[in-house]
Design an enzyme around this catalytic site. Structure first.
Site, mmCIF file in Angstrom:
data_model
loop_
_atom_site.group_PDB
_atom_site.id
_atom_site.type_symbol
_atom_site.label_atom_id
_atom_site.label_comp_id
_atom_site.label_asym_id
_atom_site.label_seq_id
_atom_site.Cartn_x
_atom_site.Cartn_y
_atom_site.Cartn_z
ATOM 1 N N GLY A 134 33.667 -26.105 -3.216
ATOM 2 C CA GLY A 134 33.201 -24.771 -3.598
ATOM 3 C C GLY A 134 31.732 -24.666 -3.959
ATOM 4 N N ASP A 191 37.170 -21.467 -14.649
ATOM 5 C CA ASP A 191 38.259 -20.563 -15.031
ATOM 6 C C ASP A 191 38.872 -21.107 -16.321
ATOM 7 O OD1 ASP A 191 40.469 -18.976 -15.239
ATOM 8 O OD2 ASP A 191 41.346 -19.474 -13.311
ATOM 9 N N LYS A 247 34.685 -17.265 -15.726
ATOM 10 C CA LYS A 247 35.741 -16.292 -16.049
ATOM 11 C C LYS A 247 35.977 -16.301 -17.567
ATOM 12 C CE LYS A 247 38.353 -16.624 -11.757
ATOM 13 N NZ LYS A 247 39.693 -16.920 -11.225
ATOM 14 N N PHE A 254 41.411 -13.539 -9.012
ATOM 15 C CA PHE A 254 41.128 -14.577 -8.018
ATOM 16 C C PHE A 254 40.059 -14.064 -7.057
ATOM 17 C CE2 PHE A 254 41.693 -17.192 -4.271
ATOM 18 C CZ PHE A 254 41.678 -18.447 -4.863
ATOM 19 N N VAL A 255 38.922 -14.760 -7.047
ATOM 20 C CA VAL A 255 37.798 -14.299 -6.231
ATOM 21 C C VAL A 255 37.523 -15.268 -5.080
ATOM 22 C CG1 VAL A 255 36.684 -13.041 -8.118
ATOM 23 C CG2 VAL A 255 36.122 -15.452 -7.745
ATOM 24 N N ASP A 309 37.018 -20.315 -1.816
ATOM 25 C CA ASP A 309 37.940 -20.078 -0.703
ATOM 26 C C ASP A 309 39.302 -19.559 -1.160
ATOM 27 O OD1 ASP A 309 38.818 -22.551 -1.918
ATOM 28 O OD2 ASP A 309 40.087 -22.829 -0.164
HETATM 29 N N1 LIG Z 1 38.576 -19.538 -4.767
HETATM 30 C C1 LIG Z 1 38.648 -19.581 -6.089
HETATM 31 N N2 LIG Z 1 38.624 -20.784 -6.730
HETATM 32 C C2 LIG Z 1 38.677 -20.763 -8.057
HETATM 33 C C3 LIG Z 1 38.778 -19.572 -8.808
HETATM 34 N N3 LIG Z 1 38.819 -19.888 -10.131
HETATM 35 C C4 LIG Z 1 38.734 -21.232 -10.173
HETATM 36 N N4 LIG Z 1 38.658 -21.764 -8.934
HETATM 37 C C5 LIG Z 1 38.570 -23.185 -8.535
HETATM 38 O O1 LIG Z 1 39.078 -24.010 -9.547
HETATM 39 C C6 LIG Z 1 38.042 -24.778 -10.130
HETATM 40 C C7 LIG Z 1 38.007 -24.658 -11.624
HETATM 41 O O2 LIG Z 1 39.155 -24.133 -12.204
HETATM 42 P P1 LIG Z 1 39.484 -24.420 -13.716
HETATM 43 O O3 LIG Z 1 40.628 -23.493 -14.006
HETATM 44 O O4 LIG Z 1 39.876 -25.858 -13.820
HETATM 45 O O5 LIG Z 1 38.260 -24.100 -14.532
HETATM 46 C C8 LIG Z 1 36.756 -24.210 -9.624
HETATM 47 O O6 LIG Z 1 35.817 -25.224 -9.485
HETATM 48 C C9 LIG Z 1 37.157 -23.605 -8.305
HETATM 49 O O7 LIG Z 1 37.031 -24.571 -7.319
HETATM 50 C C10 LIG Z 1 38.816 -18.337 -8.112
HETATM 51 O O8 LIG Z 1 38.907 -17.214 -8.673
HETATM 52 N N5 LIG Z 1 38.734 -18.400 -6.764
HETATM 53 MG MG LIG Z 2 34.857 -25.864 -7.980
#
Ligand SMILES: Nc1nc2c(ncn2[C@@H]2O[C@H](COP(=O)(O)O)[C@@H](O)[C@H]2O)c(=O)[nH]1
Ligand SMILES: [Mg+2]
Length: 183
Positions: free
Chosen positions: A48, A107, A135, A156-157, A163
């Site tokens: 990401g 998140d 978030k 969820f974005v 992705d």
């Molecule tokens: N496509 C999306 N990926 C997301 C989103 N929110 C989080 N994430 C993915 O998870 C990790 C981190 O999550 P966490 O709950 O452990 O903090 C983040 O790096 C993303 O890769 C979302 O809304 N959309």
């Molecule tokens: Mg990530």
């Protein structure tokens, strides 16, 4: 599938490419000042953070080293599983290095908390965090994030590297994915 088909999958655009770039340039300016005179190793979290890392690094007027880790915590769903797995480790020995983790979004913070304790055990000279998006739940995180970009709602974005089932990463904006796509 053309651009208008993709737009039908989005329920709200939160940030345009220009807004994202402006924020990343601001963060890059702070990072450059804070690391003046130090060798900086930026660690991007695949997949990401690819766009964030590219735009941050290109905003610097200095040398910067980059390495990548691939970890997974989401699978193909829309909430963090909390179970983090290394899919690709760093190629660099970070002992005594100034390391900045570059994330796309925080998140629950579970992924970053896990990554911080993993990298801290390798004894870097310093370890800080940078995320493009955050978030609301991230505020409960135990690990402090020094460089925080733009706020998003608890939805969820997709886009700008984020992705859903490996799609939408190449969108230039960040938008909430319409529920009809995953329900
Ligand atoms: N496509 C999306 N990926 C997301 C989103 N929110 C989080 N994430 C993915 O998870 C990790 C981190 O999550 P966490 O709950 O452990 O903090 C983040 O790096 C993303 O890769 C979302 O809304 N959309
Ligand atoms: Mg990530």
């Amino acid at each position: 599938m053309d651009a208008s088909d993709i737009e039908k999958d989005l329920s709200k655009i939160h940030y345009t490419e220009d807004q994202i770039l402006a924020k990343l340039r601001e963060l890059a300016g702070r990072i450059e000042r804070d690391y003046e005179g130090k060798d900086l190793l930026m660690v991007g979290v695949l997949r990401g953070a690819v766009m964030v890392m590219a735009d941050l690094a290109r905003s610097f007027g200095r040398h910067v080293e980059m390495d990548w880790m691939a970890i997974s915590s989401y699978g193909s769903g829309t909430k963090s599983s909390g179970v983090v797995r290394i899919q690709k480790d760093l190629d660099t020995d970070i002992t005594n290095r100034h390391v900045l983790i570059v994330e796309d979004i925080i998140d629950t913070g579970l992924t970053l908390s896990w990554l911080v304790s993993n990298l801290e055990s390798r004894k870097p000279a310093s370890l800080e965090l940078c995320t493009a998006f955050v978030k609301p739940d991230a505020a409960k995180m135990a690990v402090p994030v020094k460089y925080v970009g733009l706020e998003l709602p608890d939805e969820f974005v997709v886009g700008y590297g984020l992705d859903y089932a490996e799609k939408y990463r190449n969108l230039r904006c960040v938008a909430t994915l319409a529920p009809h796509v995953y329900s």
